[in-house]
Design an enzyme around this catalytic site. Structure first.
Site, PDB file in Angstrom:
ATOM      1  N   ASP A  47       0.843  -1.198   0.000  1.00  0.00           N
ATOM      2  CA  ASP A  47       0.000   0.000   0.000  1.00  0.00           C
ATOM      3  C   ASP A  47       0.880   1.252   0.000  1.00  0.00           C
ATOM      4  OD1 ASP A  47       0.879  -0.237   2.589  1.00  0.00           O
ATOM      5  OD2 ASP A  47      -1.087  -0.032   3.522  1.00  0.00           O
ATOM      6  N   SER A  48       2.202   1.051  -0.017  1.00  0.00           N
ATOM      7  CA  SER A  48       3.117   2.170  -0.260  1.00  0.00           C
ATOM      8  C   SER A  48       2.877   2.738  -1.664  1.00  0.00           C
ATOM      9  CB  SER A  48       4.575   1.734  -0.093  1.00  0.00           C
ATOM     10  OG  SER A  48       4.839   0.556  -0.832  1.00  0.00           O
ATOM     11  N   ASP A  86      -1.115  -6.023  -0.261  1.00  0.00           N
ATOM     12  CA  ASP A  86      -1.550  -5.393   0.991  1.00  0.00           C
ATOM     13  C   ASP A  86      -3.047  -5.147   0.991  1.00  0.00           C
ATOM     14  OD1 ASP A  86       0.539  -5.049   2.790  1.00  0.00           O
ATOM     15  OD2 ASP A  86       1.231  -3.188   1.865  1.00  0.00           O
ATOM     16  N   LYS A 116      -1.388  -9.367   2.694  1.00  0.00           N
ATOM     17  CA  LYS A 116      -0.659  -8.935   3.887  1.00  0.00           C
ATOM     18  C   LYS A 116      -1.535  -7.932   4.627  1.00  0.00           C
ATOM     19  CE  LYS A 116       3.159  -6.058   3.767  1.00  0.00           C
ATOM     20  NZ  LYS A 116       2.694  -4.867   4.516  1.00  0.00           N
ATOM     21  N   GLU A 118      -1.679  -5.456   8.481  1.00  0.00           N
ATOM     22  CA  GLU A 118      -0.909  -4.925   9.612  1.00  0.00           C
ATOM     23  C   GLU A 118      -1.605  -5.211  10.940  1.00  0.00           C
ATOM     24  OE1 GLU A 118      -0.133  -0.750   8.956  1.00  0.00           O
ATOM     25  OE2 GLU A 118       0.826  -1.133   7.020  1.00  0.00           O
ATOM     26  N   GLU A 185       8.885  -4.214  10.755  1.00  0.00           N
ATOM     27  CA  GLU A 185       9.404  -2.931  10.248  1.00  0.00           C
ATOM     28  C   GLU A 185       9.992  -2.089  11.370  1.00  0.00           C
ATOM     29  OE1 GLU A 185       6.741  -1.011   7.519  1.00  0.00           O
ATOM     30  OE2 GLU A 185       7.884   0.854   7.515  1.00  0.00           O
TER      31      GLU A 185
HETATM   32  O1  KIV Z   1       3.574  -1.125   1.632  1.00  0.00           O
HETATM   33  C1  KIV Z   1       4.755  -1.487   1.686  1.00  0.00           C
HETATM   34  O2  KIV Z   1       5.584  -1.168   0.829  1.00  0.00           O
HETATM   35  C2  KIV Z   1       5.158  -2.314   2.821  1.00  0.00           C
HETATM   36  C3  KIV Z   1       6.614  -2.587   2.991  1.00  0.00           C
HETATM   37  C4  KIV Z   1       7.297  -1.381   3.495  1.00  0.00           C
HETATM   38  C5  KIV Z   1       6.865  -3.766   3.834  1.00  0.00           C
HETATM   39  O3  KIV Z   1       4.342  -2.726   3.585  1.00  0.00           O
END
Ligand code: KIV
Length: 267
Positions: A47-48, A86, A116, A118, A185
């Site tokens: 989600d980055s 994510d 994934k 959190e 992280e």
């Molecule tokens: O969204 C992302 O890029 C991440 C990584 C930093 C692990 O969750």
């Protein structure tokens, strides 16, 4: 370079065999194809994308539809790597039914291999339900960017005894409900060593030192495509911002000087 398709089982086995896992983010077809062909083990559609692709300050605004768009673009490119997507903020935290719907949409509409999400203790029931439904889940603890407004800072997490004990508890809970791997992280390297030794599943670190079973970086950071976000855990393996800037300047100059296209580039 690896040759067989990488599965969640391959990832678990890599820890057993002491082989480190290399993971990078990608958000589009072209880059995903390059990094898959280069032999990366896991591609994370993070989600980055909210920061890197859309220019938001945090990961909070990105939507499930946007993640599905990025995820399906990546999946179309990938032949070998495991693709993890994510679940964005607001699509799994409020109740398990919503979380299931979000995860199922991601799996069905993108063709990805895992999701994934959190959190620790607070998302254990949700993860358990996903795993029971046949959805592979990667956990993410330590610095969890979706909760940035709750913490108010990107500083190192679990750097005191109480938080470290909670982090270990969270990791063991995530393992107990069936996560196949956990991203951790920005925590102290010594704590990663303890965590990795305590877990049977792989621990994949970002800003968490060398004792993790694997590492993940945001691809745009490690390729040097940006120069504003520079925490010490980013190693730049290329300076693509400079390469691209020079190429664009040269192209612009050639067009203005009527040196592009030449005769052999014309019909
Ligand atoms: O969204 C992302 O890029 C991440 C990584 C930093 C692990 O969750």
């Amino acid at each position: 370079m690896n040759s067989a398709k990488i599965t969640t089982d391959t990832i678990r086995q890599m820890k057993v065999e002491g082989r480190k896992i290399a993971m990078l983010t990608a958000y589009d077809y072209t880059f995903a194809k390059i990094i898959d062909e280069a032999g990366i083990d896991i591609i994370l559609v993070g989600d980055s994308a909210s920061n890197v692709m859309a220019g938001h300050e945090t990961t909070v605004p990105i939507t499930l539809d946007q993640m599905i768009y990025h995820g399906s673009s990546v999946v179309r490119a990938v032949k070998q790597a495991l693709v993890v997507i994510d679940l964005p903020f607001g699509t799994y935290q409020t109740n398990t039914e919503l979380a299931m719907q979000s995860a199922i949409r991601v799996m069905k509409e993108t063709g990805a291999h895992a999701v994934k999400l959190e959190g620790g203790e607070n998302v254990v029931a949700t993860i358990k339900m996903m795993v029971n439904a046949g959805i592979p889940v990667m956990g993410h603890i330590g610095l969890t960017p979706q909760s940035i407004y709750q913490f108010g800072t990107y500083k190192t997490r679990a750097d005191n005894e109480k938080d470290a004990a909670q982090l270990i508890k969270d990791a063991l809970l995530l393992e107990s409900v069936g996560c196949f791997a956990i991203v951790v992280e920005k925590i102290p390297a010594a704590l990663s060593m303890e965590l990795s030794n305590s877990l049977k599943i792989p621990l994949i670190g970002i800003g968490a030192g060398k004792h993790c079973d694997g590492q993940v970086l945001v691809m745009h950071d490690m390729l040097g495509l940006q120069s504003t976000f520079t925490p010490r855990f980013i190693r730049k393996y290329a300076q693509l911002k400079t390469v691209i800037t020079d190429a664009v300047k040269q192209y612009s100059q050639d067009v203005k000087a009527n040196e592009f296209p030449n005769d052999s580039e014309s019909y």
